[in-house]
Motif scaffolding. Sequence first.
Motif, mmCIF file in Angstrom:
data_model
loop_
_atom_site.group_PDB
_atom_site.id
_atom_site.type_symbol
_atom_site.label_atom_id
_atom_site.label_comp_id
_atom_site.label_asym_id
_atom_site.label_seq_id
_atom_site.Cartn_x
_atom_site.Cartn_y
_atom_site.Cartn_z
ATOM 1 N N SER A 8 0.856 -1.190 0.000
ATOM 2 C CA SER A 8 0.000 0.000 0.000
ATOM 3 C C SER A 8 0.884 1.229 0.000
ATOM 4 O O SER A 8 1.779 1.330 0.846
ATOM 5 C CB SER A 8 -0.860 -0.051 1.280
ATOM 6 O OG SER A 8 -1.879 0.899 1.258
ATOM 7 N N SER A 10 -0.325 4.767 -1.293
ATOM 8 C CA SER A 10 -0.897 6.115 -1.361
ATOM 9 C C SER A 10 -1.123 6.643 0.058
ATOM 10 O O SER A 10 -1.129 5.873 1.027
ATOM 11 C CB SER A 10 -2.217 6.121 -2.143
ATOM 12 O OG SER A 10 -3.287 5.749 -1.305
ATOM 13 N N SER A 15 -5.257 -0.093 0.410
ATOM 14 C CA SER A 15 -5.042 -1.550 0.462
ATOM 15 C C SER A 15 -4.856 -2.014 1.905
ATOM 16 O O SER A 15 -5.326 -3.097 2.273
ATOM 17 C CB SER A 15 -3.826 -1.950 -0.376
ATOM 18 O OG SER A 15 -3.918 -1.379 -1.647
ATOM 19 N N GLY A 80 -3.227 -0.623 -14.644
ATOM 20 C CA GLY A 80 -4.133 -1.697 -15.045
ATOM 21 C C GLY A 80 -3.640 -3.098 -14.736
ATOM 22 O O GLY A 80 -4.273 -4.074 -15.124
ATOM 23 N N SER A 105 -7.045 -3.206 -5.078
ATOM 24 C CA SER A 105 -7.539 -1.894 -4.651
ATOM 25 C C SER A 105 -7.290 -0.938 -5.811
ATOM 26 O O SER A 105 -6.181 -0.886 -6.337
ATOM 27 C CB SER A 105 -6.728 -1.473 -3.421
ATOM 28 O OG SER A 105 -6.948 -0.124 -3.141
HETATM 29 C C1 LIG Z 1 1.464 4.267 -10.484
HETATM 30 C C2 LIG Z 1 -0.016 4.187 -10.245
HETATM 31 C C3 LIG Z 1 -0.817 3.647 -11.231
HETATM 32 C C4 LIG Z 1 -2.201 3.493 -11.010
HETATM 33 N N1 LIG Z 1 -2.933 2.894 -11.978
HETATM 34 C C5 LIG Z 1 -4.255 2.672 -11.744
HETATM 35 C C6 LIG Z 1 -5.046 1.944 -12.702
HETATM 36 O O1 LIG Z 1 -4.577 1.486 -13.735
HETATM 37 N N2 LIG Z 1 -6.364 1.769 -12.425
HETATM 38 C C7 LIG Z 1 -6.959 2.269 -11.292
HETATM 39 O O2 LIG Z 1 -8.148 2.078 -11.125
HETATM 40 N N3 LIG Z 1 -6.214 2.925 -10.353
HETATM 41 C C8 LIG Z 1 -4.894 3.129 -10.551
HETATM 42 N N4 LIG Z 1 -4.135 3.791 -9.611
HETATM 43 C C9 LIG Z 1 -4.777 4.186 -8.349
HETATM 44 C C10 LIG Z 1 -4.582 3.156 -7.236
HETATM 45 O O3 LIG Z 1 -4.730 1.827 -7.698
HETATM 46 C C11 LIG Z 1 -5.621 3.360 -6.139
HETATM 47 O O4 LIG Z 1 -5.607 4.684 -5.689
HETATM 48 C C12 LIG Z 1 -5.410 2.389 -4.977
HETATM 49 O O5 LIG Z 1 -6.597 2.282 -4.239
HETATM 50 C C13 LIG Z 1 -4.282 2.860 -4.053
HETATM 51 O O6 LIG Z 1 -4.054 1.898 -3.065
HETATM 52 P P1 LIG Z 1 -3.103 2.211 -1.830
HETATM 53 O O7 LIG Z 1 -3.744 3.367 -1.072
HETATM 54 O O8 LIG Z 1 -3.110 0.971 -1.028
HETATM 55 O O9 LIG Z 1 -1.757 2.564 -2.348
HETATM 56 C C14 LIG Z 1 -2.775 3.968 -9.802
HETATM 57 C C15 LIG Z 1 -1.952 4.542 -8.824
HETATM 58 C C16 LIG Z 1 -0.579 4.645 -9.030
HETATM 59 C C17 LIG Z 1 0.298 5.226 -7.951
#
Ligand SMILES: Cc1cc2nc3c(=O)[nH]c(=O)nc-3n(C[C@H](O)[C@H](O)[C@H](O)COP(=O)(O)O)c2cc1C
Length: 140
Positions: A8, A10, A15, A80, A105
């Motif tokens: 995780s 962000s 996550s 993706g 997530s």
């Molecule tokens: C490098 C990067 C690429 C991402 N690509 C996608 C994506 O393809 N599709 C999507 O729905 N979200 C995408 N996101 C958003 C994250 O998947 C989403 O905010 C996720 O819930 C973050 O989880 P975390 O808070 O555990 O890091 C992307 C984020 C980052 C940093």
Amino acid sequence: MKAIIVHSTSSKEMSLKIAKNYEGEMYRIEHLKPVYKSRFAQLFFYGFQTVTNKSVKIKPMDIDLSKYDEVYLVSPVWAGRINAYMKAFLKQYQIKNKKVHIIASCEGGYKNYFITFRAFLDPSNEIVEEAVYVNNELVK
Ligand SMILES: Cc1cc2nc3c(=O)[nH]c(=O)nc-3n(C[C@H](O)[C@H](O)[C@H](O)COP(=O)(O)O)c2cc1C
């Protein structure tokens, strides 16, 4: 016994929040280098690492996978697909003969997520669940 393995990055730690809904022993995949804080930097650098299949380094994890028969793999979708750090974990730590839950997530773009993820799992595993949370809500 169940292991919950989570990655995780962000600031909202989506996550991690999702992973806490599941019961089991939790392990966090951590980057060896400091994590970029800004969303822009994360999108740019981590997106690049993921799309170019760059191998990235994670901190060593004190995990004995033989203790578990069921493993939850919870992580954000990047570009993706399976993200570079979950991929690094799966390459380094052999998951074999387990019941596996793949938990995504994301913000809605996950079309190729499970296909790209399955490619890094040993065929001896049984995938018992593929779930998607969009902005923290279970949609699949
Ligand atoms: C490098 C990067 C690429 C991402 N690509 C996608 C994506 O393809 N599709 C999507 O729905 N979200 C995408 N996101 C958003 C994250 O998947 C989403 O905010 C996720 O819930 C973050 O989880 P975390 O808070 O555990 O890091 C992307 C984020 C980052 C940093």
